[in-house]
Design a protein around this motif. Structure first.
Motif, PDB file in Angstrom:
ATOM      1  N   GLU A 242      51.445  79.276  82.154  1.00 51.81           N
ATOM      2  CA  GLU A 242      52.011  79.731  83.340  1.00 51.81           C
ATOM      3  C   GLU A 242      50.920  80.171  84.511  1.00 51.81           C
ATOM      4  O   GLU A 242      51.065  79.504  85.557  1.00 51.81           O
ATOM      5  CB  GLU A 242      52.769  80.942  82.997  1.00 51.81           C
ATOM      6  CG  GLU A 242      53.507  81.653  84.338  1.00 51.81           C
ATOM      7  CD  GLU A 242      54.011  83.082  84.000  1.00 51.81           C
ATOM      8  OE1 GLU A 242      53.770  83.920  84.946  1.00 51.81           O
ATOM      9  OE2 GLU A 242      54.764  83.035  83.001  1.00 51.81           O
ATOM     10  N   ASP A 243      49.743  80.627  83.993  1.00 51.58           N
ATOM     11  CA  ASP A 243      48.802  80.782  84.882  1.00 51.58           C
ATOM     12  C   ASP A 243      47.949  79.993  85.418  1.00 51.58           C
ATOM     13  O   ASP A 243      47.605  79.607  86.550  1.00 51.58           O
ATOM     14  CB  ASP A 243      47.806  82.079  84.452  1.00 51.58           C
ATOM     15  CG  ASP A 243      48.485  83.567  84.243  1.00 51.58           C
ATOM     16  OD1 ASP A 243      49.518  83.431  84.792  1.00 51.58           O
ATOM     17  OD2 ASP A 243      47.752  84.197  83.645  1.00 51.58           O
ATOM     18  N   ILE A 244      47.927  78.687  84.480  1.00 49.47           N
ATOM     19  CA  ILE A 244      47.080  77.608  84.802  1.00 49.47           C
ATOM     20  C   ILE A 244      48.079  76.743  85.769  1.00 49.47           C
ATOM     21  O   ILE A 244      47.440  76.152  86.623  1.00 49.47           O
ATOM     22  CB  ILE A 244      46.817  76.744  83.364  1.00 49.47           C
ATOM     23  CG1 ILE A 244      45.821  77.453  82.627  1.00 49.47           C
ATOM     24  CG2 ILE A 244      46.628  75.254  83.753  1.00 49.47           C
ATOM     25  CD1 ILE A 244      45.638  76.756  81.266  1.00 49.47           C
ATOM     26  N   LEU A 245      49.050  76.754  85.582  1.00 51.52           N
ATOM     27  CA  LEU A 245      50.203  76.150  86.598  1.00 51.52           C
ATOM     28  C   LEU A 245      50.165  76.590  87.890  1.00 51.52           C
ATOM     29  O   LEU A 245      49.999  76.009  88.882  1.00 51.52           O
ATOM     30  CB  LEU A 245      51.782  76.001  85.983  1.00 51.52           C
ATOM     31  CG  LEU A 245      51.686  75.001  84.890  1.00 51.52           C
ATOM     32  CD1 LEU A 245      53.167  75.063  84.208  1.00 51.52           C
ATOM     33  CD2 LEU A 245      51.173  73.478  85.315  1.00 51.52           C
ATOM     34  N   LYS A 249      48.767  74.966  91.331  1.00 49.30           N
ATOM     35  CA  LYS A 249      49.415  74.881  92.709  1.00 49.30           C
ATOM     36  C   LYS A 249      48.737  75.312  93.760  1.00 49.30           C
ATOM     37  O   LYS A 249      48.673  75.024  94.975  1.00 49.30           O
ATOM     38  CB  LYS A 249      50.732  75.778  92.513  1.00 49.30           C
ATOM     39  CG  LYS A 249      51.802  75.371  93.642  1.00 49.30           C
ATOM     40  CD  LYS A 249      52.896  76.160  93.272  1.00 49.30           C
ATOM     41  CE  LYS A 249      53.938  75.891  94.476  1.00 49.30           C
ATOM     42  NZ  LYS A 249      55.165  76.355  94.039  1.00 49.30           N
ATOM     43  N   MET A 250      47.769  76.561  93.672  1.00 45.29           N
ATOM     44  CA  MET A 250      47.041  77.107  94.530  1.00 45.29           C
ATOM     45  C   MET A 250      45.780  76.573  94.975  1.00 45.29           C
ATOM     46  O   MET A 250      45.140  76.726  95.858  1.00 45.29           O
ATOM     47  CB  MET A 250      46.748  78.706  94.506  1.00 45.29           C
ATOM     48  CG  MET A 250      48.076  79.260  94.304  1.00 45.29           C
ATOM     49  SD  MET A 250      47.778  81.184  93.914  1.00 45.29           S
ATOM     50  CE  MET A 250      46.995  81.286  92.259  1.00 45.29           C
ATOM     51  N   ASN A 251      45.286  75.871  93.711  1.00 48.40           N
ATOM     52  CA  ASN A 251      43.795  75.447  93.708  1.00 48.40           C
ATOM     53  C   ASN A 251      43.680  74.012  93.151  1.00 48.40           C
ATOM     54  O   ASN A 251      42.581  73.971  92.333  1.00 48.40           O
ATOM     55  CB  ASN A 251      43.146  76.493  93.208  1.00 48.40           C
ATOM     56  CG  ASN A 251      41.570  76.447  93.120  1.00 48.40           C
ATOM     57  OD1 ASN A 251      41.065  75.892  94.182  1.00 48.40           O
ATOM     58  ND2 ASN A 251      40.790  77.031  92.240  1.00 48.40           N
ATOM     59  N   ILE A 252      44.565  73.100  93.524  1.00 54.58           N
ATOM     60  CA  ILE A 252      44.532  72.001  92.606  1.00 54.58           C
ATOM     61  C   ILE A 252      43.045  71.147  92.437  1.00 54.58           C
ATOM     62  O   ILE A 252      42.461  70.596  91.675  1.00 54.58           O
ATOM     63  CB  ILE A 252      45.858  70.740  93.041  1.00 54.58           C
ATOM     64  CG1 ILE A 252      45.731  69.911  92.016  1.00 54.58           C
ATOM     65  CG2 ILE A 252      45.485  70.515  94.339  1.00 54.58           C
ATOM     66  CD1 ILE A 252      46.938  68.853  92.193  1.00 54.58           C
TER      67      ILE A 252
END
Length: 285
Positions: A242-245, A249-252
Motif C-alpha cells: 500500500e505504501d509503495i503504491l 503515485k506521489m514520486n514515480i
C-alpha cells in the motif's frame, strides 16, 4: 494427474486498431520491449495506462525526442513528468502516426502497445476449459478446475504482489493435488464462483478482468490458506505494498530508487528515507 504452472504474461493482447498494419514505424507489444536505445531521438506513442506503460514511458523518455502516453486511467500518478504528454487512447493508425477520437492526428515514429495479455492453453484438449472475454471457466478460487480438481492453474489470478501470492497459490495447488484439501461439492464451487464473478461485475470490473484480483489478493490468500491449513501472507506485506503504491503515485520518477527492509511480520522500514515523499514506516506492537 495433471499440474499446469501457468504465467498470464505470455500471449500478448494487441487491440484491433484500425490501420495498424499500415503503420511504417516501429510497432511492438511491451512483451518485446528490451532496449531503450532503439527509441533514441524518436517520437513515441504508448497505448496503455497501467504499471507497464508507466515504466516503459519513464525509461524511453530518457532517450526519445517525445513520449505520448495514450490512456484513460483515472488514477494515473500525479507525479508523472510533465515532459511526457498524456493523451486519450488513439482509435486509428496511419502510415505516419495515430489518430485520436476527436479526429486530431499525431505523427510518431514508434508505437508500443502496453495492453496486457490473453490467456491461452494450446496444450489442453478442446472443451476442457472455456475462455470468454478472457475469463476462464470452470475454475474454483481462480485456480482449481471444478470437474477435474487435479488440474490446477496457480498462475491465473493476477494480484499486485505477484510473487508472494504465486507462492501461496502453489502451496494451495500442491495440497489440492495430494488430497490434503477437501474441496466443496462441484455445485457449491459453481455457486461460489458465480457469486464472486457477480460481485466483481458490480464493483465495475469488465468481464476481461475477471481474474485481476489486485487488492483482493489478501482476502483470497486468507481463503486459500484457511482451506489449505497453512500460514497466510504476513500483514506487513499488505501495508508495505500500500505504501509503495502511494509512493509511486506521489514520486514515480524516484520511487524505484527506494529500498525497504522487512523487520518482522508487522514491521518494515525504508533504508534510504531521504529519497521518499511519504517517508513511511510500519510497526505494530
Amino acid at each position: 494427474m495433471f499440474f499446469f504452472s501457468f504465467s498470464a504474461h505470455w500471449n500478448e493482447y494487441i487491440p484491433d486498431v484500425m490501420g495498424k498494419d499500415d503503420f511504417k514505424g516501429i510497432f511492438i507489444h511491451s512483451r518485446n520491449y528490451r532496449h531503450v536505445e532503439v527509441f533514441e531521438g524518436l517520437d513515441v506513442a504508448i497505448l496503455g495506462g497501467f504499471r507497464t506503460a508507466e515504466d516503459v514511458a519513464l525509461q524511453i523518455e530518457e532517450k526519445a525526442r517525445k513520449v505520448y502516453v495514450c490512456h484513460r486511467t483515472p488514477d494515473f500518478p500525479v507525479s508523472f513528468p510533465k515532459s511526457i504528454e498524456q493523451r486519450p487512447p488513439f482509435v486509428r493508425m496511419t502510415e505516419k502516426g495515430v489518430v485520436f477520437p476527436d479526429g486530431s492526428e499525431l505523427n510518431v515514429e514508434a508505437v508500443i502497445f502496453c495492453t496486457g495479455y490473453r490467456y491461452t492453453f494450446p496444450y489442453l484438449k478442446d472443451g476442457l476449459i472455456n475462455i470468454t472475454e478472457n475469463r476462464i471457466t470452470p475454475l474454483y478460487k481462480h485456480i482449481v478446475h471444478m470437474k477435474y480438481p487435479s488440474l490446477v492453474f496457480p498462475g491465473v489470478p493476477q494480484p499486485y504482489a505477484y510473487f508472494p501470492f504465486l507462492h501461496q497459490t502453489a502451496k494451495f495447488a500442491v495440497r489440492v493435488i495430494d488430497g490434503r484439501i477437501k474441496l466443496p461439492s462441484e455445485q457449491e464451487m459453481v455457486e461460489e464462483s458465480a457469486d464472486d464473478y457477480k460481485s466483481r461485475i458490480q464493483e465495475g470490473f469488465k468481464p476481461k478482468y475477471a481474474h485481476l484480483i489486485l487488492h483482493h489478493m489478501w482476502d483470497l490468500d486468507k481463503e486459500l490458506s484457511k482451506l489449505g491449513q497453512f500460514e497466510h501472507l504476513p500483514p506487513v506485506l499488505e501495508k508495505l505494498l500500500e505504501d509503495i503504491l502511494d509512493e509511486r503515485k506521489m514520486n514515480i520518477t524516484h520511487a524505484h530508487e527506494l529500498n525497504y527492509q522487512i523487520t518482522g511480520s508487522n514491521s518494515y522500514r525504508i533504508l534510504n528515507p531521504d529519497g521518499s515523499k511519504s517517508r513511511k514506516t510500519y510497526a505494530t506492537k
